[in-house]
Every structure is written in structure tokens, then in C-alpha cells.
Design a protein around this motif. Sequence first.
Motif, mmCIF file in Angstrom:
data_model
loop_
_atom_site.group_PDB
_atom_site.id
_atom_site.type_symbol
_atom_site.label_atom_id
_atom_site.label_comp_id
_atom_site.label_asym_id
_atom_site.label_seq_id
_atom_site.Cartn_x
_atom_site.Cartn_y
_atom_site.Cartn_z
ATOM 1 N N UNK A 299 -7.358 -100.039 17.361
ATOM 2 C CA UNK A 299 -7.942 -99.901 18.690
ATOM 3 C C UNK A 299 -7.238 -98.744 19.386
ATOM 4 N N UNK A 300 -7.995 -97.736 19.812
ATOM 5 C CA UNK A 300 -7.400 -96.510 20.358
ATOM 6 C C UNK A 300 -7.985 -96.177 21.723
ATOM 7 N N UNK A 301 -7.245 -95.362 22.464
ATOM 8 C CA UNK A 301 -7.731 -94.779 23.718
ATOM 9 C C UNK A 301 -6.961 -93.492 23.965
ATOM 10 N N UNK A 302 -7.617 -92.434 24.423
ATOM 11 C CA UNK A 302 -6.892 -91.209 24.786
ATOM 12 C C UNK A 302 -6.169 -91.393 26.115
ATOM 13 N N UNK A 303 -5.033 -90.705 26.261
ATOM 14 C CA UNK A 303 -4.363 -90.697 27.559
ATOM 15 C C UNK A 303 -4.353 -89.264 28.077
ATOM 16 N N UNK A 304 -4.523 -89.107 29.377
ATOM 17 C CA UNK A 304 -4.688 -87.781 29.947
ATOM 18 C C UNK A 304 -4.016 -87.695 31.305
ATOM 19 N N UNK A 305 -3.843 -86.464 31.766
ATOM 20 C CA UNK A 305 -3.274 -86.214 33.085
ATOM 21 C C UNK A 305 -4.066 -85.106 33.747
ATOM 22 N N UNK A 333 -2.538 -99.261 29.185
ATOM 23 C CA UNK A 333 -1.384 -98.455 28.780
ATOM 24 C C UNK A 333 -1.735 -96.974 28.786
ATOM 25 N N UNK A 334 -2.935 -96.631 28.313
ATOM 26 C CA UNK A 334 -3.367 -95.233 28.320
ATOM 27 C C UNK A 334 -3.443 -94.705 29.751
ATOM 28 N N UNK A 335 -4.009 -95.491 30.650
ATOM 29 C CA UNK A 335 -4.125 -95.063 32.054
ATOM 30 C C UNK A 335 -2.758 -94.846 32.678
ATOM 31 N N UNK A 336 -1.846 -95.796 32.461
ATOM 32 C CA UNK A 336 -0.535 -95.727 33.119
ATOM 33 C C UNK A 336 0.346 -94.639 32.498
ATOM 34 N N UNK A 337 0.225 -94.435 31.179
ATOM 35 C CA UNK A 337 1.016 -93.378 30.545
ATOM 36 C C UNK A 337 0.577 -92.010 31.056
ATOM 37 N N UNK A 338 -0.735 -91.790 31.166
ATOM 38 C CA UNK A 338 -1.214 -90.520 31.697
ATOM 39 C C UNK A 338 -0.735 -90.279 33.109
ATOM 40 N N UNK A 339 -0.760 -91.327 33.937
ATOM 41 C CA UNK A 339 -0.280 -91.195 35.317
ATOM 42 C C UNK A 339 1.217 -90.863 35.363
ATOM 43 N N UNK A 340 1.978 -91.455 34.446
ATOM 44 C CA UNK A 340 3.437 -91.283 34.475
ATOM 45 C C UNK A 340 3.877 -89.913 33.939
ATOM 46 N N UNK A 341 3.146 -89.374 32.979
ATOM 47 C CA UNK A 341 3.595 -88.137 32.354
ATOM 48 C C UNK A 341 3.489 -86.935 33.286
ATOM 49 N N UNK A 342 2.330 -86.775 33.893
ATOM 50 C CA UNK A 342 2.116 -85.653 34.826
ATOM 51 C C UNK A 342 2.619 -84.350 34.240
ATOM 52 N N UNK A 343 2.117 -84.012 33.049
ATOM 53 C CA UNK A 343 2.567 -82.779 32.389
ATOM 54 C C UNK A 343 1.929 -81.532 32.973
ATOM 55 N N UNK A 344 0.837 -81.707 33.714
ATOM 56 C CA UNK A 344 0.142 -80.524 34.222
ATOM 57 C C UNK A 344 0.481 -80.239 35.663
#
Length: 344
Positions: A299-305, A333-344
Motif C-alpha cells: 500500500x503506497x502513497x506519494x508525499x509532497x511539499x 503519514x504521507x500528508x504529515x511527512x510532506x508537511x514536516x519536510x518543507x524542502x521547497x
Amino acid sequence: MNFPLDPRARRLLHTLIAQHIREGTPVPSRILAKQAGLEVSPATIRNIMANLEDVGLLAAPHTSAGRVPTAQAYRLFVDSLLEVAPLREPELERLREQMAPGTGTQALLAQASEMLSAMSRFVGVVTVPQRGQSAFKHIDFLALDDNRVLVILVFPDNEVQNRIVQLQRPFSPEALEQTANYLNRHFAGQGFAQIRRQLVAEMQQAKSEMDTLLSAALDISQQLLAAEPRPEDMVLSGQTQLMGAQGLSDMDRLRSLFEAFSRKREILGLLESCADAQGVRVFIGEESGLAPLQACTVITAPYSSQGQVLGVLGVIGPTRMPYERVIPIVQATADLLGDALKLD
């Protein structure tokens, strides 16, 4: 896959799969009759189960009078019978606490993988963002010998990377300083793939006095993309959770699965193929196209910022898993990881 099931058959199949996921044993007709709550005779229940077996949705282990769902049944279950509810607030809060912004990229990826494993009780996996697609915050150059340049990169999450690149021709320290100032002034907040495209366009219209600066910037951007280190393509947690899992107890199958975890390449390819997917994807059994995962579900989901996909995360477990629980875990987890990374 389309199976024309009437409402009674769909209800019985849903009940059987839910019972099998809970108990892990073949489900006999007498248990199914009680659980489904249908006002029909035992003979009718048996006939419906026989029909479901004929179309490939149920199987009968030779040691039991009960039935178990097939991979096709799980696919139908996920696509049209499953009701998925969002994670409860205490579970969301637990994820938020473990993936707070400012923790650092590598720590966040490791934490996300561990949380996926802990909450699902299966294997958690997260692909690592490649910095060539990520924005930089600040860049500096230090000239070395033989056309080599030390590039010092600072990313928005304050991670610092030092890379040595081999340029096509020498540039003076003054030219490198001007190039760094130019990149910091005009391109901070962009990834090097995007920078390279824009520089090529600008060079076609540039004045002659800009050629050296743009040439140096383009050369360095190209070398950075080519030289990007990939020490870890993905982070895995909880592989031992699968030892003893139903359907994976065969030692040859388990050995093949752990070898796939060790190689990573095949699983990484499957995950990266999901980068453009909208939301959660579910691969059941042979759908993954990977022989070691034939008895598994992925089961997969992309994470983004800020609209940019950074990677893919997911859970790998046996086909008999609580889908209604694992799917929202992966999505949250995908939603929260993208929010936390803020790479852009």
C-alpha cells in the motif's frame, strides 16, 4: 476486475473477508451465516459460497471445510466493499508528535518508516527525496585542483551537503564567487533540474559578457545532477514483523522476500512508479509484478511539499491485512511527512 455479484453475495463476501482478516482461519458456512445476518437457509449460504469459489473469489484449503479469500477477492474488497475511515485524532496526534517540522530530513524519513511499521505491524518503507529535485537555500564554491570544485549546499531544512564536481574547464575563484552570488540571488528556492532548464534558455539570449558566468552556472548545475549521491534510496523498518505472518511462513518464500528487501532495487522501482499517483495505491499479490511479493500486499502513497512530489512511502505486509486501518495510516503519514519536510 468486474464480478457481477448480487447484494447477498457481496454481503457474504465482505463478511467472510472481514472474519478471515480478524481470525486468520478458513470461514465455514455456519459462522458466515451468523456473522452476515442474512435471513437465508444454510443451504443458500453454501450455494452462494460455491458460486464465489467458482468465479475465483474463494478457495477451500484441503484440510478445512471453510473458505478463504483469494487475491482477486481482496481486490474486489478494496475497490468496492471496503469502507475506510480517517485516523482517529489520538493516532494523528501521535504521528504529528513524531514528525515535527525542523527535526531534519533523515530523522523524519526514519521516523516515518518506523511509525508506519509500528502502527500497521508490518514493514514500513519510505523512498528518500533526491536533492537534485529539491530546492537549495544557499550555495558556495571552493576551487580545488584539476578543474575540481567543492560545492557547499545548504537546503531549507538546514541540511548541509559537500560535493566535489569535475568541471569541463577551469574557472577562476572570482568567477566561481560571482557564479555562487548569481545562483543565490536568482535561483535560491529552486531545484537543479529546474535551474539547468532555465539557464539553457537564458544562455540563448544572453549578452557576451554574461557568457562566462552562465557557462559556469550551467556546468556546475549539470555536474551536481550527475554527481548526486544516493547512499540510501529508501528507508525500511520492521522487516521482522513478517516472520510468522500467515501466508509468509514458508521459509523459501520468506527468504526470497528478505533478499528483495536487501537488494531494494525491485521494491524501489515499484514505489517510484507510484510517484505520479493521486493518493493511495494498493498492489495485491501478483499485481506488484515482483515474484517475492506474490503473497504480499503493498500500500503506497506519494508525499509532497508545496505541490512537488518528494517521494513515496508505504506498507508491505501479507494479503491478509486490515486494509481499513492500514490505508488511512499510509495516507495520513504521507500528508504529515510532506508537511514536516518543507524542502521547497
